[in-house]
Scaffold this active site. Sequence first.
Site, PDB file in Angstrom:
ATOM      1  N   ARG A  96       0.929  -0.702  -0.259  1.00  0.00           N
ATOM      2  CA  ARG A  96       0.356  -0.055  -0.721  1.00  0.00           C
ATOM      3  C   ARG A  96       0.748   1.540  -0.011  1.00  0.00           C
ATOM      4  O   ARG A  96       0.729   2.567   0.700  1.00  0.00           O
ATOM      5  CB  ARG A  96      -0.901   0.244   1.406  1.00  0.00           C
ATOM      6  CG  ARG A  96      -1.880  -1.023   1.528  1.00  0.00           C
ATOM      7  CD  ARG A  96      -3.160  -1.086   0.452  1.00  0.00           C
ATOM      8  NE  ARG A  96      -4.313  -1.405   0.452  1.00  0.00           N
ATOM      9  CZ  ARG A  96      -5.668  -1.913   0.642  1.00  0.00           C
ATOM     10  NH1 ARG A  96      -6.263  -0.777   1.832  1.00  0.00           N
ATOM     11  NH2 ARG A  96      -6.355  -2.452   1.115  1.00  0.00           N
ATOM     12  N   ARG A 142      -3.771   6.767   0.985  1.00  0.00           N
ATOM     13  CA  ARG A 142      -3.748   7.975   1.826  1.00  0.00           C
ATOM     14  C   ARG A 142      -2.934   8.631   2.346  1.00  0.00           C
ATOM     15  O   ARG A 142      -2.773  10.180   3.252  1.00  0.00           O
ATOM     16  CB  ARG A 142      -5.061   8.385   2.230  1.00  0.00           C
ATOM     17  CG  ARG A 142      -6.157   7.452   1.241  1.00  0.00           C
ATOM     18  CD  ARG A 142      -7.442   6.958   2.083  1.00  0.00           C
ATOM     19  NE  ARG A 142      -6.993   5.778   2.318  1.00  0.00           N
ATOM     20  CZ  ARG A 142      -8.079   5.088   3.119  1.00  0.00           C
ATOM     21  NH1 ARG A 142      -9.196   5.309   3.385  1.00  0.00           N
ATOM     22  NH2 ARG A 142      -8.167   4.244   3.159  1.00  0.00           N
ATOM     23  N   ARG A 185      -5.905  12.167  -5.264  1.00  0.00           N
ATOM     24  CA  ARG A 185      -7.567  11.126  -4.930  1.00  0.00           C
ATOM     25  C   ARG A 185      -8.753  12.596  -5.063  1.00  0.00           C
ATOM     26  O   ARG A 185     -10.155  12.157  -5.949  1.00  0.00           O
ATOM     27  CB  ARG A 185      -7.555  10.764  -4.211  1.00  0.00           C
ATOM     28  CG  ARG A 185      -8.482   9.741  -3.219  1.00  0.00           C
ATOM     29  CD  ARG A 185      -9.193   9.192  -3.730  1.00  0.00           C
ATOM     30  NE  ARG A 185      -9.677   8.242  -2.976  1.00  0.00           N
ATOM     31  CZ  ARG A 185     -11.152   8.835  -2.248  1.00  0.00           C
ATOM     32  NH1 ARG A 185     -11.484   9.663  -2.902  1.00  0.00           N
ATOM     33  NH2 ARG A 185     -11.795   8.142  -1.445  1.00  0.00           N
ATOM     34  N   ASP A 238      -6.270  -2.174  -7.574  1.00  0.00           N
ATOM     35  CA  ASP A 238      -7.234  -2.488  -6.872  1.00  0.00           C
ATOM     36  C   ASP A 238      -7.306  -4.504  -6.528  1.00  0.00           C
ATOM     37  O   ASP A 238      -7.523  -4.794  -7.925  1.00  0.00           O
ATOM     38  CB  ASP A 238      -8.811  -2.184  -5.126  1.00  0.00           C
ATOM     39  CG  ASP A 238      -8.728  -2.427  -4.527  1.00  0.00           C
ATOM     40  OD1 ASP A 238      -8.254  -1.805  -3.296  1.00  0.00           O
ATOM     41  OD2 ASP A 238      -9.820  -3.904  -4.141  1.00  0.00           O
ATOM     42  N   TYR A 285     -15.335 -11.253   0.251  1.00  0.00           N
ATOM     43  CA  TYR A 285     -16.189  -9.870  -0.330  1.00  0.00           C
ATOM     44  C   TYR A 285     -17.318 -10.057  -1.241  1.00  0.00           C
ATOM     45  O   TYR A 285     -18.571  -9.591  -0.463  1.00  0.00           O
ATOM     46  CB  TYR A 285     -14.962  -8.935  -0.962  1.00  0.00           C
ATOM     47  CG  TYR A 285     -14.262  -7.950   0.106  1.00  0.00           C
ATOM     48  CD1 TYR A 285     -14.123  -7.336   0.445  1.00  0.00           C
ATOM     49  CD2 TYR A 285     -12.994  -8.598  -0.579  1.00  0.00           C
ATOM     50  CE1 TYR A 285     -13.058  -6.872   1.853  1.00  0.00           C
ATOM     51  CE2 TYR A 285     -11.394  -8.322   0.677  1.00  0.00           C
ATOM     52  CZ  TYR A 285     -11.939  -6.841   1.314  1.00  0.00           C
ATOM     53  OH  TYR A 285     -11.125  -7.162   2.819  1.00  0.00           O
TER      54      TYR A 285
END
Length: 359
Positions: A27, A31, A40, A77, A154
């Site tokens: 990652r 952010r 973003r 992703d 998921y």
Amino acid sequence: MTELRNDRLLRALAREPVDRPPVWIMRQAGRYLPEYRAVRERAGDFLTLCQNPDMACEVTLQPIDRFGLDAAIIFSDILTIPHAMGLGLHFVSGEGPRFSDPVRSERDVERLAAPDPEIELGYVMAALRQTREALDGRVPLIGFAGSPWTLATYMIEGGSSKDFATIKAMLYDRPDLLHRVLDVLADATTAYLNAQIAAGAQAVQIFDTWGGALSPEAYRSFSLAYMQRIVSGLTRASDGRPVPVILFTKNGGQWLEDMAATGADALGLDWTTDIGDARRRVGDRVALQGNLDPCVLYASPDTIARETHHVLTRAGDAPGHVFNLGHGVHPAIDPEHVAAMVETVKGWSTADRTTNEHE
Ligand code: CP3
């Protein structure tokens, strides 16, 4: 094809000697970086960012420019595959990913089909090609996918889950149905990773984030067996160089021997396994990647340097160590703290190792 100027990652994954361990971070584009947050914001939402090759390329390069890491990982992703299967992926702010059409019934399962990676996932291939060109041989580019089990959690839960109640009820009541889902996902993932390799990925990682939630027996038949099938189906060379495969099962420390037997080149370790013990258990069969606790980055730069030295010392002298965190970097981490970790790895030498052992 442009010559690769920094091939530490590929050499370490092939268990060849290197001047120091290569370092990249799960990652690494995200952010915690203000420059990521700016792009973003421009994109409006996360999926738009993933689907725009110019912006995906830009954020992929941000941590390379800032920290001088030894590898880039394509910005994307793991949920691109279920998204391409038409399950209605969206992100609810503060709550993570959600599927509006989760897979629950026999009919839902029968409808699942592997997407064509060059069509429905063509935006990922475009981002890889563009990023490979923009890197111009600076560092290798890593492609990735989720493990079939992790994607299925998921798709069946409909989003993130703490206890995996729905998918585990299916696992125990209707293993045939779950195997059918995993079978489609294994085919889809093999084709997806092979397309990524054709588009320029020089190494690939399979993220099995939730394999560690399974019993040992269930892990082998519902997660590992499908990763094994993917590993066996991958194109393992490109541009005349091997394309190594890294297998990462979070909380999978007790299964390292089985993971090594899949034929993967490297195993990713989370911080709950001692990397020195892991090395003794797997011998020289695979390279090891990891495994600093991501929470160490909340501590002071001096502490970060000490804990980074500790991982490097435990990893030992044998070739085949790729330094990384044991899981993704958290959004609240100060980029200066990441820099302290990266600089410590870059300054690592045999001399440090000797002093450290006598501390
Ligand atoms: O490593 C990298 O820099 C490449 C990018 C990457 C992302 N997701 C970007 C991302 C990678 C490798 C992933 C993998 C991924 N995605 C996993 C496996 C991760 C692991 O470490 O085990 C999982 C479980 C997902 C699914 C997913 N996507 C979740 C749970 C979330 C978080 C949602 C949230 O709001 O916290 C995402 C979104 C996501 N993927 C973000 C990023 C940078 C944050 C999105 C944003 O900008 O809002």
